[in-house]
Design an enzyme around this catalytic site. Structure first.
Site, PDB file in Angstrom:
ATOM      1  N   GLY A 185       0.576  -1.139   0.055  1.00 55.27           N
ATOM      2  CA  GLY A 185       0.211   0.006   0.110  1.00 55.27           C
ATOM      3  C   GLY A 185       0.643   1.150  -0.117  1.00 55.27           C
ATOM      4  N   ALA A 186       1.842   1.228  -0.571  1.00 56.87           N
ATOM      5  CA  ALA A 186       2.944   2.559  -0.891  1.00 56.87           C
ATOM      6  C   ALA A 186       2.705   3.477  -1.797  1.00 56.87           C
ATOM      7  CB  ALA A 186       4.293   1.782  -0.880  1.00 56.87           C
ATOM      8  N   SER A 193      -3.519   0.293  14.207  1.00 58.39           N
ATOM      9  CA  SER A 193      -4.186   1.596  14.544  1.00 58.39           C
ATOM     10  C   SER A 193      -4.538   1.633  16.220  1.00 58.39           C
ATOM     11  CB  SER A 193      -5.547   1.466  13.734  1.00 58.39           C
ATOM     12  OG  SER A 193      -6.307   2.345  14.117  1.00 58.39           O
ATOM     13  N   TYR A 216     -13.044  -2.879  10.974  1.00 61.77           N
ATOM     14  CA  TYR A 216     -11.760  -2.205  10.842  1.00 61.77           C
ATOM     15  C   TYR A 216     -10.999  -2.439  12.109  1.00 61.77           C
ATOM     16  CZ  TYR A 216      -8.045   1.405  10.157  1.00 61.77           C
ATOM     17  OH  TYR A 216      -6.966   2.238  10.142  1.00 61.77           O
ATOM     18  N   LYS A 268      -7.475  -4.647  12.841  1.00 64.58           N
ATOM     19  CA  LYS A 268      -6.498  -3.836  13.338  1.00 64.58           C
ATOM     20  C   LYS A 268      -5.801  -4.398  14.652  1.00 64.58           C
ATOM     21  CE  LYS A 268      -5.507  -1.140   9.945  1.00 64.58           C
ATOM     22  NZ  LYS A 268      -4.232  -1.368   9.268  1.00 64.58           N
ATOM     23  N   ILE A 322      -4.398  10.437  11.490  1.00 63.11           N
ATOM     24  CA  ILE A 322      -3.346  10.710  10.667  1.00 63.11           C
ATOM     25  C   ILE A 322      -3.805  11.644   9.512  1.00 63.11           C
ATOM     26  CG2 ILE A 322      -1.342  10.332   9.325  1.00 63.11           C
ATOM     27  CD1 ILE A 322      -1.229   9.754  12.269  1.00 63.11           C
TER      28      ILE A 322
END
Length: 244
Positions: A9-10, A139, A152, A156, A185
């Site tokens: 996922g870069a 997260s 989600y 995590k 973020i």
């Protein structure tokens, strides 16, 4: 020449910042992406501008076959993967009872099974060389839980369990496994929440601002460095004091 780092996922956000920071630290980078080939190419170009090699690889991390093929390409083009950053992830906001089985399965497949697939693909070399480093991006919601983001948060939280368990299993082989748990973020995942919600998140963060992708990248870089050579199985919370 240093072996390569694979960052899933870069193409943008935290993944891009991690890729660029690791390139500055001397790593060649395999830039993984799923859909945004243009953004992934931009990441790769910026890595090359830093004097490091970059390989762009499209792969759905939820597919073990695709991930295995990606790692083989990286090994052939850049050298063996000795650093893995499991960053690829998806989220969804909605009530638990409105989250159908397909959506639940997809979130777990990308966020958790995707990390499993990547670890399994890079592990044979790490085990044979008795060295390597894995950093998972979790997260704060995996630590605290999150209303209306149950799938989600579950994925995590499971990633933290994966980190701690793998760290114990792989430590005798000299392989370190750690985790970064970002707070709020400034990424696309947070921007879609809208200005009002973002302002509320800033107010709830003791340091008085949202984090940046670069903040998380620096945490990852620390965990991959010799300065953290005695750290494994740790969860580094980078949240500006959000959950204390």
């Amino acid at each position: 020449m240093r072996p390569c780092a694979l960052v899933t996922g870069a193409s943008r956000g935290i993944g891009r910042a991690v890729a660029l920071t690791l390139a500055q630290e001397g790593w060649d980078i395999c830039v993984n992406f799923l859909e945004r080939s243009d953004a992934a190419e931009e990441t790769a170009q910026r890595v090359r501008a830093l004097g490091r090699r970059a390989l762009v690889c499209q792969a759905d991390v939820a597919s073990e076959t695709a991930v295995s093929a990606m790692v083989r390409r990286a090994n052939e083009a850049l050298g063996p993967v000795e650093l893995l950053v499991n960053n690829a992830g998806i989220s969804h906001q909605g009530l638990f009872q409105d989250t159908d089985a397909a959506l639940w399965d997809r979130i777990l497949a990308v966020n958790l099974t995707g990390a499993r697939n990547a670890v399994r693909a890079v592990l044979p070399h790490m085990l044979s060389e008795k060295r390597g480093c894995i950093v998972n991006i979790s997260s704060i919601w995996g630590l605290r839980g999150a209303s209306c983001e149950v799938a989600y948060a579950c994925s995590k939280a499971a990633l933290i369990g994966l980190t701690r368990s793998l760290a114990l299993e792989l430590a005798p082989s000299g392989i370190r496994v750690n985790c970064v748990a970002p707070g709020c973020i400034e990424t696309d995942m947070v921007r879609v929440l809208g200005a009002e919600t973002r302002a509320m998140l800033v107010e709830e963060t003791p340091l008085g601002r949202l984090g940046t992708p670069e903040d998380i990248a620096q945490a990852v870089a620390f965990l991959t460095s010799e300065k953290a050579s005695f750290l494994t199985g740790q969860v580094l919370t980078a949240d500006g004091g959000f959950i204390g």
